[in-house]
Design a protein around this motif. Structure first.
Motif, short mmCIF file in Angstrom:
data_model
loop_
_atom_site.label_atom_id
_atom_site.label_comp_id
_atom_site.label_asym_id
_atom_site.label_seq_id
_atom_site.Cartn_x
_atom_site.Cartn_y
_atom_site.Cartn_z
N TYR A 135 97.00 94.60 84.63
CA TYR A 135 97.27 93.53 85.60
C TYR A 135 98.62 93.74 86.27
N ASP A 136 99.64 94.10 85.48
CA ASP A 136 100.96 94.35 86.04
C ASP A 136 100.96 95.54 86.99
N MET A 137 100.19 96.54 86.67
CA MET A 137 100.13 97.76 87.46
C MET A 137 99.42 97.56 88.80
N SER A 138 98.27 96.88 88.77
CA SER A 138 97.44 96.86 89.97
C SER A 138 96.84 95.51 90.33
N GLY A 139 97.10 94.50 89.52
CA GLY A 139 96.56 93.18 89.83
C GLY A 139 95.12 92.97 89.41
N PHE A 140 94.56 93.92 88.64
CA PHE A 140 93.20 93.76 88.13
C PHE A 140 93.23 92.91 86.86
N PRO A 141 92.55 91.76 86.86
CA PRO A 141 92.53 90.96 85.62
C PRO A 141 91.47 91.45 84.64
N ASN A 142 91.75 91.30 83.35
CA ASN A 142 90.79 91.57 82.27
C ASN A 142 90.25 92.99 82.23
N VAL A 143 91.05 93.98 82.59
CA VAL A 143 90.62 95.38 82.53
C VAL A 143 91.17 96.00 81.25
N VAL A 144 90.28 96.61 80.47
CA VAL A 144 90.67 97.26 79.23
C VAL A 144 90.72 98.77 79.40
N GLY A 145 89.98 99.31 80.37
CA GLY A 145 89.99 100.75 80.59
C GLY A 145 89.25 101.09 81.86
N CYS A 146 89.44 102.31 82.30
CA CYS A 146 88.76 102.80 83.50
C CYS A 146 87.61 103.70 83.09
N ILE A 147 86.52 103.56 83.76
CA ILE A 147 85.35 104.36 83.46
C ILE A 147 85.37 105.66 84.25
N ASP A 148 85.69 105.58 85.55
CA ASP A 148 85.64 106.77 86.36
C ASP A 148 86.56 106.61 87.56
N GLY A 149 86.83 107.69 88.20
CA GLY A 149 87.66 107.66 89.40
C GLY A 149 87.20 108.72 90.37
#
Length: 178
Positions: A135-149
């Motif tokens: 959330y601090d990094m990008s403003g995404f709430p409730n993110v635990v991990g990234c699946i893909d990019g």
């Protein structure tokens, strides 16, 4: 009668193709560590560790000329890393497209069965800390991990242009999907 049978046997032997054993180049013998990482997206030690974990499950036969577990893992990793056609991936090691297809299918199935042993989502306080960091990094709430990019190609910006050049040499923004 026996002469006719013997003649037919000889004729069939003449029609049968001889087996061809290809000289397979082993990437570990040919490439240094940087090239191995560039081609397979894993370091030499990591590839060996993966092979050790799944070698028993992917060893199909003990036929002469069959692929070793390490070559099977390398073929699969090359296919995943390159996103290319199977025949192109097979050329690196000297195998046919059909062999790449069977190998990728077999190794992928074994790797998928290993996922619960190696991939776990965090829980408790660690999960909360990761959510806060995202959330601090990008403003995404409730993110635990990234699946893909993926890289989305953009026009070169006028300021800090060099920061937007990706490893393939074009300007892009890294987009992450959750």
């Amino acid at each position: 009668m026996a002469a006719v049978i013997l003649q037919r046997y000889r004729e069939r032997r003449l029609l049968r193709r001889n087996r061809i054993f290809r000289d397979r180049t082993h990437p570990f013998d040919v490439f240094d560590d940087d090239v191995i990482f560039a081609k397979f997206r894993f370091r030499r030690q990591e590839i060996l560790a993966i092979t050790d974990d799944i070698s028993v499950d992917i060893l199909l036969s003990k036929r002469m000329g069959s692929l070793t577990p390490l070559l099977r893992v390398l073929i699969t990793l090359r296919y995943f890393a390159s996103g290319s056609f199977q025949d192109v991936c097979g050329e690196l090691i000297g195998v046919d497209q059909s062999t790449v297809s069977r190998t990728v299918t077999r190794v992928t199935d074994v790797l998928l069965r290993q996922v619960p042993n190696h991939v776990r989502l965090p829980n408790g306080k660690k999960q909360d800390a990761i959510k806060t960091k995202f959330y601090d990094m990008s403003g995404f709430p409730n993110v635990v991990g990234c699946i893909d990019g993926t890289q989305v190609q953009i026009q070169a910006p006028t300021q800090n242009e060099h920061e937007f050049v990706n490893r393939k040499g074009y300007h892009s923004i890294n987009v992450q999907v959750r």
